[in-house]
Write an enzyme that holds these catalytic residues in place. Structure first.
Site, PDB file in Angstrom:
ATOM      1  N   ASP A   1       0.845  -1.204   0.000  1.00 54.01           N
ATOM      2  CA  ASP A   1       0.000   0.000   0.000  1.00 54.01           C
ATOM      3  C   ASP A   1       0.878   1.251   0.000  1.00 54.01           C
ATOM      4  O   ASP A   1       0.589   2.234  -0.683  1.00 54.01           O
ATOM      5  CB  ASP A   1      -0.901  -0.011   1.245  1.00 54.01           C
ATOM      6  CG  ASP A   1      -1.531  -1.371   1.441  1.00 54.01           C
ATOM      7  OD1 ASP A   1      -2.295  -1.783   0.562  1.00 54.01           O
ATOM      8  OD2 ASP A   1      -1.222  -2.049   2.443  1.00 54.01           O
TER       9      ASP A   1
ATOM     10  N   HIS B   1      -4.540  -3.475   6.041  1.00 56.38           N
ATOM     11  CA  HIS B   1      -4.318  -3.719   4.608  1.00 56.38           C
ATOM     12  C   HIS B   1      -5.667  -4.113   4.004  1.00 56.38           C
ATOM     13  O   HIS B   1      -5.996  -5.297   3.869  1.00 56.38           O
ATOM     14  CB  HIS B   1      -3.269  -4.830   4.422  1.00 56.38           C
ATOM     15  CG  HIS B   1      -3.133  -5.244   2.977  1.00 56.38           C
ATOM     16  ND1 HIS B   1      -2.760  -4.380   1.979  1.00 56.38           N
ATOM     17  CD2 HIS B   1      -3.334  -6.441   2.370  1.00 56.38           C
ATOM     18  CE1 HIS B   1      -2.742  -5.011   0.825  1.00 56.38           C
ATOM     19  NE2 HIS B   1      -3.099  -6.262   1.035  1.00 56.38           N
TER      20      HIS B   1
END
Ligand SMILES: NC(=O)c1ccc[n+]([C@@H]2O[C@H](COP(=O)([O-])OP(=O)(O)OC[C@H]3O[C@@H](n4cnc5c(N)ncnc54)[C@H](O)[C@@H]3O)[C@@H](O)[C@H]2O)c1
Ligand SMILES: O=C(O)C[C@H](O)C(=O)O
Length: 328
Positions: free
Chosen positions: A162, A190
């Site tokens: 990410d 996440h």
């Protein structure tokens, strides 16, 4: 003088991330170009998976990597994790189109209870563990809770994909090299609720927030693009991200072991209560790494919008972690 080899366990070693990961570990990209490694590879104890793993090992052999000091195939975490310095827990079911990562919880949670117990029993006491298998934060939490004799700080979850995705979006928006961006981070889970935060980021000393100067882009383009990138890749490839995930795992472990020279990176780590995140929740935060240890960046101001984003991703994580209480 030649260094003693480090033992690295990789689970799901015959899977698609495994295939993008092992060759880079063996070539020294993760632990350094002077660090020999021994790979201890775990797959399910199933004939087809073990045969595929043997094939990957044949290819590793055929690369004649000077740093590859040995490798072994395993079907049991209690042998795979023996005396290891590092564990990359990748092996788990990936999601398909239309699924969220938390939908994998019931399929994957038990894997991490068993692997946490095995780490507790046979790994080195300073083993550094990265959980990649989804839902990564909650699986890391399960592994940590299943290994009560190991320090909690040894367990981390992968938010680096990410983080890297966010860096690339910012670099493209501003037409600047990714390497010029400092102090970017991603908070939380996440999952699409993650909060990718460039409020503190700079490029050549200038504020990224001021350079972009567009709250609408932040809220309606940047955050959803980073948050939903995994789903976009599944939609495009028909399979979940693999090479970029392996790359993020290499980055995460490289930086943890070898340091970041003061640069911020994002890691999912057990909370110590900072930023109002309850203790032990596995939460993405900005860290710096030095001498084999990570250090949370403390004391950052959290404005009202950021607090709402952090509360949202925290609520999701607490719900996930509540849902696995019975396993712990
Ligand atoms: N955290 C992240 O940023 C991130 C990014 C991409 C993928 N992922 C996740 O990583 C995981 C693996 O993805 P993939 O694409 O390599 O999947 P894959 O299906 O290609 O490979 C997974 C492998 O794990 C093995 N496996 C399953 N259970 C196991 C166990 N108990 N022990 C050892 N091995 C086991 C399977 O046999 C398979 O070979 C998935 O859960 C995926 O969602 C996470
Ligand atoms: O999205 C997925 O399921 C795979 C991975 O977590 C990703 O972010 O690419």
């Amino acid at each position: 003088m030649t260094k003693a080899p480090m033992r690295v366990a990789v689970t799901g070693a015959a899977g698609q991330i495994g295939y993008a990961l092992l060759f880079r570990i063996a070539s020294g990209e993760m632990l350094g170009k002077d660090q020999p490694v021994i790979l201890q590879l775990l797959e399910i104890p199933d004939e087809k998976a073990q045969k595929a793993l043997k094939g990957v090992m044949m290819e590793l052999e055929d690369c004649a990597f000077p740093l590859l000091a040995g490798m072994s195939a395993h079907g049991d975490p209690n042998t795979a994790f023996k005396d290891i310095d590092a564990a990359l827990l990748v092996g788990a079911r990936p999601r398909g189109p239309g699924m969220e990562r938390r939908d994998l919880l019931s399929a994957n949670a038990q894997i991490f209870t068993a692997q946490g117990k095995a780490l507790n029993a046979v790994a080195k006491r300073d083993v550094r563990v990265l959980v990649v298998g989804n839902p990564a934060n909650t699986n890391a939490y399960i592994a940590m809770k299943s290994a009560p004799d190991l320090p909690k700080k040894n367990f981390t979850a992968m938010l680096r994909l990410d983080h890297n995705r966010g860096l690339s979006q910012i670099a493209a928006k501003l037409g600047k090299p990714v390497a010029s961006i400092e102090k970017f981070c991603v908070w939380g889970n996440h999952s699409p609720t993650m909060y990718a935060d460039y409020r503190f980021a700079t490029i050549e000393g200038k504020s990224v927030k001021d350079l972009i100067n567009d709250d609408d882009w932040n809220r309606n383009i940047f955050l959803p693009t980073v948050g939903k990138r995994g789903a976009a890749i599944i939609e495009a490839r028909g399979l979940s991200s693999a090479a970029s995930a392996a790359n993020a795992a290499i980055d995460h472990m490289h930086d943890w072991f070898l340091g970041t020279n003061g640069r911020w990176v994002t890691m999912g780590i057990p909370s110590d209560g900072s930023y109002g995140i309850p203790e032990d929740i596995m939460f993405g935060v900005p860290v710096t790494c030095d001498a084999g240890a990570y250090k949370r960046v403390e004391g950052l101001p959290i404005d009202a919008f950021s607090q709402r984003c952090i509360d949202k991703t925290l609520a999701e994580l607490m719900e996930e972690q509540d849902g696995v209480k019975h396993l712990l």
